[in-house]
Design an enzyme around this catalytic site. Structure first.
Site: not given
Length: 512
Positions: A208, A299, A380, A374, A210
């Site tokens: 996706e 998202f 990412k 996390r 960012k």
DNA sequence: TTCCGACAGTGGGGTCGCAAT
DNA sequence: ATTGCGACCCCACTATCGGAA
């Protein structure tokens, strides 16, 4: 309960390295606490004030106040004093806050002062914050640690969970379910160095875009919409566009996760600085919204109608999201089944960057929504730039870096043969490198004011950074975003360091 | 026994709002 | 009007403990 007891335990927690021992120490204290003390004792030992930030920083806390000889302060007295402190505002408030802090510290012994200063500055440095306090709370009450953690994540409040648990026992945890209107700690992402690495790690995944904006969690319950930040602050009033967008959606009750960002007239994303400035504006929201309109881009969905969706695999959550939110209001994405789809995923990243975005987040399609964690299920990937810069100075470190030169001042070459400072960094340094650079830089020192050591500009260091941004603080008019040390380049002379001119040429989108 | 996930710590820059100057 | 401070956005990276493999 006396404050001195908390200060004593905090000191013991700080002195021990073993997490299990920290947990045991906290559990013992929580068991000792009377019911009325619990709302204060729990956050204090998690290193936080129940009132949140109080508007006092180093300026006030740095003043020395003579300590009291005997420990008499109770935690409830301290809490009352800090509540009072939080209420002070208007002209003369700075002096009044300083007076109140002085009075409180004056009533505290030396050990209590240390603890209070840690709490007020937000740096208790006891090696235990919420996560360890949660374990201690579970130990003290006999509840399962996982259940307590989940309750804290879903309610966003350790204090509320602690009060209920200690007051009513483990059954009280059932109350802390996902509720529309009550913010949940958001799921966060780890970093990966490439799309290929991320896809290989995760298997079937979504890639996706960012967006470089502000994370938002949007709750709608009928006509009521609430917008929260990553730390659960309520920013509804600052973002009327988000409320309007949420009310346009077909669903009536939901929790959405996404990003708020501003696009310019051409549809390109504005800089993070512009979006953040807009989201931070409280004074004249209508005017700010006219000048820098923002759009929500979603998202994920955590709840829809009366269904809790957190534990569903991402693939299923996204199907719910797609039903609720039209495509233009969702982040762009592509799916990757496995390694065979890596080239397509790489093309998606390149395309996303070309459209002006920050990078991509690669998400496992099988993973649930891990609130407050996390998780390794989100990775990412952002492009990394590097520069060879010259160390102009270094600052003495704090805490575990005391006695080591830590924070480096970084300079690029200028046309006149000098150096322009581009920013600082303390990141990326191992203990060995800290020791090495301390010794090396002291040999180049020309001045030490006790805070900063200025050095002859002779040492070259390779720096990684995420991008350039405008700056009013530094002479070149720009500064590095998220600069970190990769390695020293003793093989390079300062004359071979990168220039400001070349840096600006490499980032034409930023003009100083 | 080794590996790795989760945490805490160590700070970075910008912007806004507010109080002081 | 300008300056300084604090809060809160964005954040990277290393060391360490302790459970998982």
């Amino acid at each position: 309960m006396l404050l001195s007891r908390l200060a004593e335990v905090s000191g013991e927690v700080a002195a021990t390295a073993a997490r299990s021992r920290k947990v045991a120490l906290l559990a013992e204290l929580f068991r000792e606490a009377e019911a009325e003390d619990v709302p204060v004792v729990i956050p204090y030992l998690a290193g936080r004030l129940p009132q949140g930030r109080l508007g006092v920083g180093w300026k006030v806390l740095g003043r020395h106040v003579p300590a009291a000889p005997e420990a008499t302060l109770t935690v409830r007295e301290v809490d009352a004093a800090l509540t009072e402190l939080g209420r002070v505002s208007g002209p003369g408030s700075q002096a009044e806050r300083a007076r109140l802090v002085g009075a409180l510290l004056g009533a505290a012994t030396e050990a209590e002062q240390r603890f209070l200063l840690g709490l007020l500055s937000g740096e208790v440095r006891q090696g235990a914050l919420d996560a360890v306090a949660v374990e201690g709370l579970a130990r003290a009450t006999g509840a399962a640690a996982g259940d307590v953690r989940r309750a804290v994540m879903l309610s966003g409040s350790l204090q509320a969970v602690a009060e209920a648990l200690l007051g009513e026992g483990p059954d009280a945890l059932d109350r802390f379910r996902l509720t529309v209107g009550r913010p949940v700690l958001p799921m966060l992402a780890h970093s990966a160095s490439s799309v290929a690495e991320a896809v290989q790690k995760l298997g079937a995944c979504a890639v996706e875009e960012k967006l470089d904006g502000i994370r938002v969690q949007v709750h709608r319950d009928g006509d009521t919409v609430r917008v929260h930040t990553r730390t659960l602050d309520d920013i509804t009033a600052r973002l009327p566009e988000v409320t309007a967008a949420a009310l346009e959606l077909s669903g009536d009750r939901f929790i959405l996760d996404g990003e708020v960002i501003s696009f310019d007239a051409a549809g390109r994303p504005r800089s993070f600085q512009e979006t953040a400035g807009r989201v931070g504006s409280r004074a004249d929201v209508a005017r700010a919204a006219e000048q820098v309109p923002v759009s929500p881009v979603f998202f994920d969905v955590l709840a829809a109608d009366d269904r809790e969706l957190l534990d569903l695999p991402f693939a299923e959550r996204h199907a719910h999201l797609a039903r609720l939110v039209p495509e233009p209001m969702r982040v762009r994405r592509t799916l990757a089944e496995g390694p065979g789809d890596i080239p397509a995923a790489q093309r998606f990243l390149a395309d996303t960057l070309a459209r002006g975005h920050e990078g991509v987040v690669v998400k496992s399609l099988a993973a649930p929504y891990s609130a407050g964690r996390r998780g390794a299920a989100w990775l990412k990937v952002k492009p990394v730039h590097t520069l060879d810069l010259v160390v102009l100075a270094a600052e003495w470190g704090h805490g575990r870096r005391t006695g080591r030169l830590s924070n480096l001042h970084l300079g690029a070459r200028t046309a006149d043969g000098g150096f322009a400072m581009l920013g600082k960094t303390f990141k990326g340094l191992t203990d060995a490198l800290l020791a090495w650079q301390t010794e090396r830089l002291l040999r180049l020192a020309v001045e030490d004011d006790g805070w900063t050591v200025r050095v002859r500009p002779e040492l070259v260091v390779e720096i990684a950074y995420d991008g350039l941004q405008r700056s009013s603080r530094y002479p070149a008019g720009v500064t590095l975003r998220f600069a970190r040390v990769l390695r020293y380049r003793e093989d390079k002379s300062p004359a071979e360091a990168d220039t400001v001119e070349a840096l600006l040429a490499a980032h034409p989108e930023v003009t100083p």
